[in-house]
Design an enzyme around this catalytic site. Structure first.
Site, mmCIF file in Angstrom:
data_model
loop_
_atom_site.group_PDB
_atom_site.id
_atom_site.type_symbol
_atom_site.label_atom_id
_atom_site.label_comp_id
_atom_site.label_asym_id
_atom_site.label_seq_id
_atom_site.Cartn_x
_atom_site.Cartn_y
_atom_site.Cartn_z
ATOM 1 N N ARG A 1 -3.460 10.644 -1.677
ATOM 2 C CA ARG A 1 -3.156 10.038 -2.977
ATOM 3 C C ARG A 1 -3.323 8.521 -2.902
ATOM 4 N NH1 ARG A 1 0.313 7.154 -1.489
ATOM 5 N NH2 ARG A 1 0.405 6.109 -3.492
ATOM 6 N N ALA B 1 -5.087 5.304 -5.491
ATOM 7 C CA ALA B 1 -6.406 5.201 -6.114
ATOM 8 C C ALA B 1 -7.565 4.984 -5.125
ATOM 9 C CB ALA B 1 -6.370 4.111 -7.177
ATOM 10 N N ARG C 1 -7.994 15.014 -10.323
ATOM 11 C CA ARG C 1 -6.915 14.256 -10.976
ATOM 12 C C ARG C 1 -7.584 13.304 -11.967
ATOM 13 N NH1 ARG C 1 -2.519 11.497 -7.306
ATOM 14 N NH2 ARG C 1 -1.255 11.711 -9.198
ATOM 15 N N ASP D 1 -4.006 2.210 -10.866
ATOM 16 C CA ASP D 1 -4.907 3.369 -10.815
ATOM 17 C C ASP D 1 -6.127 3.165 -11.689
ATOM 18 O OD1 ASP D 1 -2.018 4.440 -10.237
ATOM 19 O OD2 ASP D 1 -3.471 5.755 -9.260
HETATM 20 O O1 MRU Z 1 0.321 9.672 -8.051
HETATM 21 P P1 MRU Z 1 -0.108 8.721 -6.977
HETATM 22 O O2 MRU Z 1 0.836 8.636 -5.851
HETATM 23 O O3 MRU Z 1 -1.535 8.962 -6.560
HETATM 24 O O4 MRU Z 1 -0.083 7.317 -7.712
HETATM 25 C C1 MRU Z 1 -0.482 6.186 -6.984
HETATM 26 C C2 MRU Z 1 -0.172 4.936 -7.677
HETATM 27 O O5 MRU Z 1 0.183 4.901 -8.835
HETATM 28 C C3 MRU Z 1 -0.400 3.680 -6.908
HETATM 29 O O6 MRU Z 1 0.505 2.708 -7.301
HETATM 30 C C4 MRU Z 1 -1.824 3.216 -7.205
HETATM 31 O O7 MRU Z 1 -2.753 4.219 -6.943
HETATM 32 C C5 MRU Z 1 -2.181 2.059 -6.427
HETATM 33 S S1 MRU Z 1 -2.659 2.623 -4.827
HETATM 34 C C6 MRU Z 1 -3.223 1.409 -3.912
#
Ligand code: MRU
Length: 314
Positions: free
Chosen positions: A38, A40, A76, A220
């Site tokens: 997980r 981004a 996703r 994201d």
């Molecule tokens: O649902 P997730 O854990 O994938 O969400 C991740 C986030 O919201 C992070 O803050 C975002 O991807 C920044 S990652 C460097």
């Protein structure tokens, strides 16, 4: 990549560091959807290697290959990096599996380089905005787990620590899957950075009480108008920061900037359903929120600082 994509299973951290070897695209899609991998930038890299895997597994079956790529791209919906990483590498499919794998490696290497660039630039900005002994609040997980190495916002935090100008970190726990309490706290601990975890709803009050000098977190998707899509809870922290007069800084690579999305209201926000929130009732569970650009002080990417507070736009 020898017939498998390897990831750290983020669902079992910090109890256990478990490596998963994923040999099929459906297994990788399940890992993405369960948040075993997980964040981004990491999703972009996972998608890129997923296409390389698909190119090997389905070398003789174009229809199966196209279906696998499609499943990966839509595993996703919110972080633009996933679809972008998949599409970028899939464009090389006509050139064969070796070219596809080489492109996936470039996606990974670019994210690694981006983390290093963001850390330096972000640290300079945070010193300018918050001074030389700053106490920062961060949300979700933006470390190496989310970005292959180092991280986005957490990479900046580590750089500030190395420069000796960090006076502590509050990691907000990040309900319901606890990326802050489980993953960020684990990474900060491994880096030897002093930190405390706070429940998400404590953030704005801690800012009001003068216990925070600035908020720093990831994204994201960053829209063309500067709206920031990030983990649910980001918007509340932005409101708290505005009320307390604190800098609110977003750190994300250029691969997260999506100029094709004009503003936050058209971004698909993943709804993860009830079970993650409570077993006792139906729940509404948006995984992300939209922070309007006017609440954001600045966005730091690997190439630039965008001062939204001074009218600049991505
Ligand atoms: O649902 P997730 O854990 O994938 O969400 C991740 C986030 O919201 C992070 O803050 C975002 O991807 C920044 S990652 C460097």
């Amino acid at each position: 990549m020898d017939g498998a994509v390897e990831i750290i299973d983020q669902t079992v951290l910090p109890k256990e560091v478990r490596i998963l070897r994923l040999h099929t695209v459906p297994a990788l899609v399940t890992a993405i959807q369960s948040l075993a991998v997980r964040g981004a930038p990491a999703l972009g890299v996972a998608g890129a290697f997923g296409v390389a895997l698909a190119a090997q597994v389905h070398a003789d079956d174009p229809a199966a290959l196209a279906a696998a790529v499609e499943r990966l791209e839509h595993a996703r919906p919110t972080a633009v990096n996933l679809a972008r990483g998949v599409r970028r590498v899939a464009a090389l499919l006509p050139q064969g599996p070796a070219a596809v794998l080489a492109e996936a490696c470039r996606v990974r290497d670019e994210e690694i380089a981006a983390s290093e660039a963001m850390a330096r630039r972000g640290a300079d900005l945070m010193i300018e905005l918050c001074g030389k002994r700053s106490r920062l609040l961060t949300h979700c997980n933006t470390g190496a787990l989310a970005a292959v190495v180092l991280g986005t916002a957490l990479g900046v935090v580590r750089e500030l620590h190395h420069r000796g100008v960090l006076a502590g970190v509050i990691a907000s726990e990040t309900r319901p899957l606890l990326q802050g309490a489980r993953l960020t706290a684990w990474e900060l601990g491994r880096w030897g950075i002093e930190h405390r975890v706070a429940v998400d709803s404590a953030g704005p009050f801690l800012m009001a009480r003068g216990e925070v000098d600035g908020v720093i977190l990831g994204a994201d998707r960053i829209c063309a108008n500067g709206d920031v899509i990030n983990k649910i809870g980001t918007y509340s922290h932005a409101l708290g920061a505005r009320r307390a007069g604190l800098p609110f800084v977003v750190v994300a690579p250029e691969s997260t900037v999506d100029l094709n999305t004009p503003s936050g209201d058209v971004v698909p926000i993943e709804d993860r359903g009830s079970a993650e929130v409570t077993p006792w009732s139906e729940a509404v569970n948006p995984a992300f929120d939209v922070t309007p650009r006017d609440l954001v002080t600045a966005i730091v990417t690997d190439r630039r600082v965008i001062r939204l507070d001074q009218g600049e736009r991505p």
